[in-house]
Write a protein that holds these residues in place. Structure first.
Motif, mmCIF file in Angstrom:
data_model
loop_
_atom_site.group_PDB
_atom_site.id
_atom_site.type_symbol
_atom_site.label_atom_id
_atom_site.label_comp_id
_atom_site.label_asym_id
_atom_site.label_seq_id
_atom_site.Cartn_x
_atom_site.Cartn_y
_atom_site.Cartn_z
ATOM 1 N N LEU B 110 105.070 49.406 117.862
ATOM 2 C CA LEU B 110 104.638 48.498 117.981
ATOM 3 C C LEU B 110 103.812 47.919 119.258
ATOM 4 O O LEU B 110 102.857 47.507 119.382
ATOM 5 C CB LEU B 110 105.331 47.208 117.447
ATOM 6 C CG LEU B 110 105.562 46.817 116.001
ATOM 7 C CD1 LEU B 110 106.832 45.882 115.760
ATOM 8 C CD2 LEU B 110 104.469 46.528 115.075
ATOM 9 N N LEU B 111 104.888 48.336 120.169
ATOM 10 C CA LEU B 111 104.507 48.344 121.642
ATOM 11 C C LEU B 111 103.170 49.395 121.944
ATOM 12 O O LEU B 111 102.237 48.601 122.869
ATOM 13 C CB LEU B 111 105.491 48.545 122.559
ATOM 14 C CG LEU B 111 105.462 48.063 123.942
ATOM 15 C CD1 LEU B 111 105.723 46.703 124.113
ATOM 16 C CD2 LEU B 111 106.791 48.672 124.853
ATOM 17 N N VAL B 112 103.211 50.447 121.611
ATOM 18 C CA VAL B 112 102.104 51.297 121.921
ATOM 19 C C VAL B 112 100.769 51.064 121.263
ATOM 20 O O VAL B 112 99.952 50.937 121.888
ATOM 21 C CB VAL B 112 102.667 52.838 121.533
ATOM 22 C CG1 VAL B 112 101.631 53.738 121.701
ATOM 23 C CG2 VAL B 112 104.226 53.157 122.397
ATOM 24 N N HIS B 113 100.871 50.793 119.814
ATOM 25 C CA HIS B 113 99.816 50.521 118.918
ATOM 26 C C HIS B 113 99.180 48.950 118.935
ATOM 27 O O HIS B 113 98.113 48.949 118.983
ATOM 28 C CB HIS B 113 99.949 51.067 117.755
ATOM 29 C CG HIS B 113 100.285 52.400 117.550
ATOM 30 N ND1 HIS B 113 99.106 53.308 117.771
ATOM 31 C CD2 HIS B 113 101.359 53.296 117.530
ATOM 32 C CE1 HIS B 113 99.815 54.806 117.530
ATOM 33 N NE2 HIS B 113 101.302 54.578 117.425
ATOM 34 N N PRO B 115 100.341 45.861 121.114
ATOM 35 C CA PRO B 115 101.303 44.796 121.763
ATOM 36 C C PRO B 115 100.746 43.565 121.746
ATOM 37 O O PRO B 115 99.824 43.162 122.441
ATOM 38 C CB PRO B 115 101.014 45.339 123.221
ATOM 39 C CG PRO B 115 99.950 46.302 123.160
ATOM 40 C CD PRO B 115 99.457 46.502 121.975
ATOM 41 N N SER B 116 101.224 42.786 120.777
ATOM 42 C CA SER B 116 100.720 41.405 120.417
ATOM 43 C C SER B 116 101.724 40.484 120.031
ATOM 44 O O SER B 116 102.918 40.858 119.959
ATOM 45 C CB SER B 116 99.728 41.302 119.320
ATOM 46 O OG SER B 116 100.339 41.829 118.075
ATOM 47 N N LYS B 117 101.455 39.119 119.749
ATOM 48 C CA LYS B 117 102.480 38.338 119.602
ATOM 49 C C LYS B 117 102.989 38.633 118.253
ATOM 50 O O LYS B 117 104.246 38.356 117.771
ATOM 51 C CB LYS B 117 101.962 36.927 119.971
ATOM 52 C CG LYS B 117 103.201 35.695 119.656
ATOM 53 C CD LYS B 117 102.610 34.168 119.867
ATOM 54 C CE LYS B 117 103.624 33.375 119.546
ATOM 55 N NZ LYS B 117 102.947 31.736 119.343
ATOM 56 N N ALA B 118 102.077 38.752 117.446
ATOM 57 C CA ALA B 118 102.246 39.228 115.922
ATOM 58 C C ALA B 118 103.560 40.155 115.773
ATOM 59 O O ALA B 118 104.768 39.997 115.077
ATOM 60 C CB ALA B 118 101.198 39.666 114.946
ATOM 61 N N SER B 119 103.132 41.409 116.660
ATOM 62 C CA SER B 119 104.217 42.347 116.791
ATOM 63 C C SER B 119 105.570 41.799 117.282
ATOM 64 O O SER B 119 106.631 42.284 116.918
ATOM 65 C CB SER B 119 103.846 43.529 117.743
ATOM 66 O OG SER B 119 102.513 44.019 117.057
ATOM 67 N N ARG B 198 109.385 36.646 106.501
ATOM 68 C CA ARG B 198 107.829 37.128 106.081
ATOM 69 C C ARG B 198 106.946 35.969 106.448
ATOM 70 O O ARG B 198 105.795 36.105 106.968
ATOM 71 C CB ARG B 198 107.850 37.219 104.431
ATOM 72 C CG ARG B 198 106.574 37.834 104.180
ATOM 73 C CD ARG B 198 106.731 38.009 102.689
ATOM 74 N NE ARG B 198 107.313 39.372 102.328
ATOM 75 C CZ ARG B 198 108.234 39.461 101.378
ATOM 76 N NH1 ARG B 198 108.691 38.259 101.041
ATOM 77 N NH2 ARG B 198 108.924 40.528 101.243
ATOM 78 N N ILE B 199 107.374 34.683 106.174
ATOM 79 C CA ILE B 199 106.568 33.784 106.417
ATOM 80 C C ILE B 199 106.174 33.510 107.889
ATOM 81 O O ILE B 199 105.075 33.115 108.501
ATOM 82 C CB ILE B 199 107.098 32.295 105.850
ATOM 83 C CG1 ILE B 199 107.173 32.207 104.447
ATOM 84 C CG2 ILE B 199 106.444 31.196 106.620
ATOM 85 C CD1 ILE B 199 108.450 31.142 103.756
ATOM 86 N N MET B 200 107.209 33.678 108.786
ATOM 87 C CA MET B 200 106.893 33.740 110.286
ATOM 88 C C MET B 200 105.905 34.596 110.679
ATOM 89 O O MET B 200 105.237 34.223 111.480
ATOM 90 C CB MET B 200 108.234 34.107 111.018
ATOM 91 C CG MET B 200 109.518 32.787 110.705
ATOM 92 S SD MET B 200 108.832 31.033 110.722
ATOM 93 C CE MET B 200 108.557 30.787 112.586
ATOM 94 N N VAL B 201 105.946 35.794 110.182
ATOM 95 C CA VAL B 201 105.346 36.814 110.384
ATOM 96 C C VAL B 201 103.777 36.733 110.013
ATOM 97 O O VAL B 201 102.537 36.688 110.748
ATOM 98 C CB VAL B 201 105.676 38.214 110.063
ATOM 99 C CG1 VAL B 201 104.471 39.493 110.496
ATOM 100 C CG2 VAL B 201 106.824 38.542 110.624
#
Lengths: 252, 255
Positions: B110-113, B115-119, B198-201
């Motif tokens: 996730l960090l490599v591909h 890097p966002s708040k959603a990740s 799931r809802i939070m993501v």
């Protein structure tokens, strides 16, 4: 009579519908080896597990060096186990640790008071060359040796061993039992479960016979032999059982 | 407790299950990011995988490991240390090992591909699920003496929370579609830790916009500070209640 160290009063333990111990009254003293004998599932292991607070009694109580384990009382403070050495029937350890790591870990957990991997018993039992082997790769007998080292290395005042020689080679078995005798000679209380009568004869000061959770008798070896008029325990025990057909609680 | 934690973690760092979990997550996450051109689409697929796989692995691993170390737990219990210190150390070590494996297997890709708040939210939710299901797994293992039965109960719990709960919820929504029940659906969905995660993501990816009225309700509730606090509190409750029950069970458990 030597000073009483462990006193069980009306000790009973029930697992669901099965009574593993029923109203056991007994006393174990300083400077003696008591061998717990009896058929399989007679309550030997449950009795020693009660002493160690591994299982909680259903009824009755145990007084052990000022600590009370009561069926209706609170869980005892773990500090009372500081001078108790225990060797279980089955030895299983964290698979990926080495013997050295396990010994260091137990010393660390107990406050580092006892010896480390350089312990003389490690050498005596031939474990020195295997110290860095993973525990998962060890045979059952070698695991038993490790278990014996763990029980004996902290110079216990109370030593509890559940079939300690099962799976051990004769030389190692003799060494482990002589260490147990040394604990007794130093004034300690030693409780050992065993099915081997030669072992019982060679080491026991008293014999406790359990059957169906009842303590049938707890007597000095000499008295058992005297009462039955035979010279071997293997012959004496069946005669004792015939003579005491009814279960009894005998504090000895 | 810290000593038990230290040595249990040392044992777990070489545990094949934990290493396998890290590798599996790494392969799945990396594979999805490599197969999809749009990293957000890969993230969506990853959400589904995480919501199903993480609870299953955390549950089964904890149950199996607790049974596997039973004799060793017995050995620790005859030392002069309190049972709460033994269980506390073991639980912390299992949670730490799983979180570490997840950080490598999921966090790193996730960090490599992407890097966002959603990740970040996905990583945090996944970590929350690890803690919840590790606590549930420990409780099952402590309450149930037989290993096979314990694993069976763990699988039933997983099925209930991953499939049956949602199926019942959807059936309810369908059966009472003539009534304005959606405001009630939010708290009911939020009570399931997997749905909550799931809802939070989904809210962060803005997928809620595609969920119509339900999505709007979710956004209104969980998008607010109050909603975030409520979500965190529910997640915390799912960790604290089984853990507390586990400690109670272990205090007088026959070993």
């Amino acid at each position: 009579m030597a000073e009483a160290r462990i006193t069980c009063t009306g000790l009973s333990k029930r697992y669901d519908k099965l009574w593993a111990l029923r109203g056991v009254d007994c006393t174990f003293s300083r400077g003696e080896v008591v061998m717990l004998v009896g058929p399989n599932a007679s309550g030997k292991t449950t009795l020693i597990k009660c002493l160690l607070a591994l299982v909680h009694p259903t009824e009755g109580r145990i007084h052990l060096d000022g600590t009370t384990i009561d069926a209706r009382g609170p869980v005892p403070h773990p500090g009372y186990r500081e001078r108790i050495g225990y060797m279980p029937q089955i030895s299983q350890f964290p698979a990926s640790l080495s013997i050295r790591q396990l010994l260091e870990m137990m010393a660390d957990i107990r406050g580092g008071a006892e010896g480390g991997a350089e312990d003389s018993l490690v050498e005596e039992l031939g474990l020195t060359a295997q110290l860095d082997k993973r525990l998962s790769t060890l045979s059952g007998g070698t695991k038993q040796k490790v278990s014996a080292v763990l029980a004996l290395r902290m110079r216990p005042d109370i030593l509890v061993m559940d079939e300690p020689t099962a799976g051990l080679d004769p030389v190692s078995a003799k060494r482990v039992l002589s260490r147990a005798a040394a604990v007794r000679d130093a004034g300690g209380t030693v409780l050992i479960t065993s099915h081997l009568m030669e072992e019982v004869e060679s080491l026991a000061d008293r014999v406790a016979y359990l059957e169906d959770g009842h303590l049938r008798f707890l007597l000095p070896v000499s008295e058992i032999l005297e009462r039955t008029g035979v010279s071997r325990l293997s012959q004496a025990l069946p005669r004792m059982l015939e003579a005491n057909a009814r279960p009894m609680s005998y504090a000895g | 407790m810290l000593k038990v934690f230290k040595y249990t973690l040392l044992d777990l760092t070489r545990n094949r299950f934990v290493l396998g979990y890290a590798l599996l997550m790494l392969v799945i996450a990396q594979g999805l990011f490599m197969l999809e051109d749009d990293p957000f689409k890969a993230l969506l697929s990853l959400v589904q995988v995480v919501m199903a796989l993480v609870p299953l692995i955390a549950l089964v691993f904890t149950v199996v490991y607790m049974y596997d170390i039973q004799e060793f737990t017995q050995l620790l219990a005859v030392q002069p240390i309190a049972r709460r210190a033994i269980l506390g150390g073991q639980l912390l070590a299992m949670a730490a090992a799983l979180l570490l494996a997840q950080a490598v297997g999921l966090g790193l890709p996730l960090l490599v591909h992407l890097p966002s708040k959603a990740s970040f939210i996905l990583s945090v939710s996944g970590s929350g699920l690890v803690l919840v299901f590790a606590a549930l797994g420990a409780l099952i293992a402590l309450r149930q003496r037989e290993k096979a039965r314990g694993v069976g109960i763990a699988l039933v719990v997983w099925l209930l929370l991953v499939i049956v709960y949602d199926a019942l919820l959807m059936w309810g929504m369908f059966a009472f579609s003539d009534y304005p029940i959606e405001p009630f659906v939010v708290p009911v969905a939020g009570l399931n830790p997997i749905d909550l995660a799931r809802i939070m993501v989904m809210l962060e990816i803005d997928l809620a916009a595609m969920m119509g009225y339900s999505g709007a309700i979710y956004r209104n509730f969980f998008g607010s500070t109050m909603g975030m606090v409520a979500a965190a509190a529910i997640m915390l409750m799912w960790v604290v209640v089984p853990t507390w029950s586990g400690f109670r069970a272990f205090r007088r458990k026959d070993l």
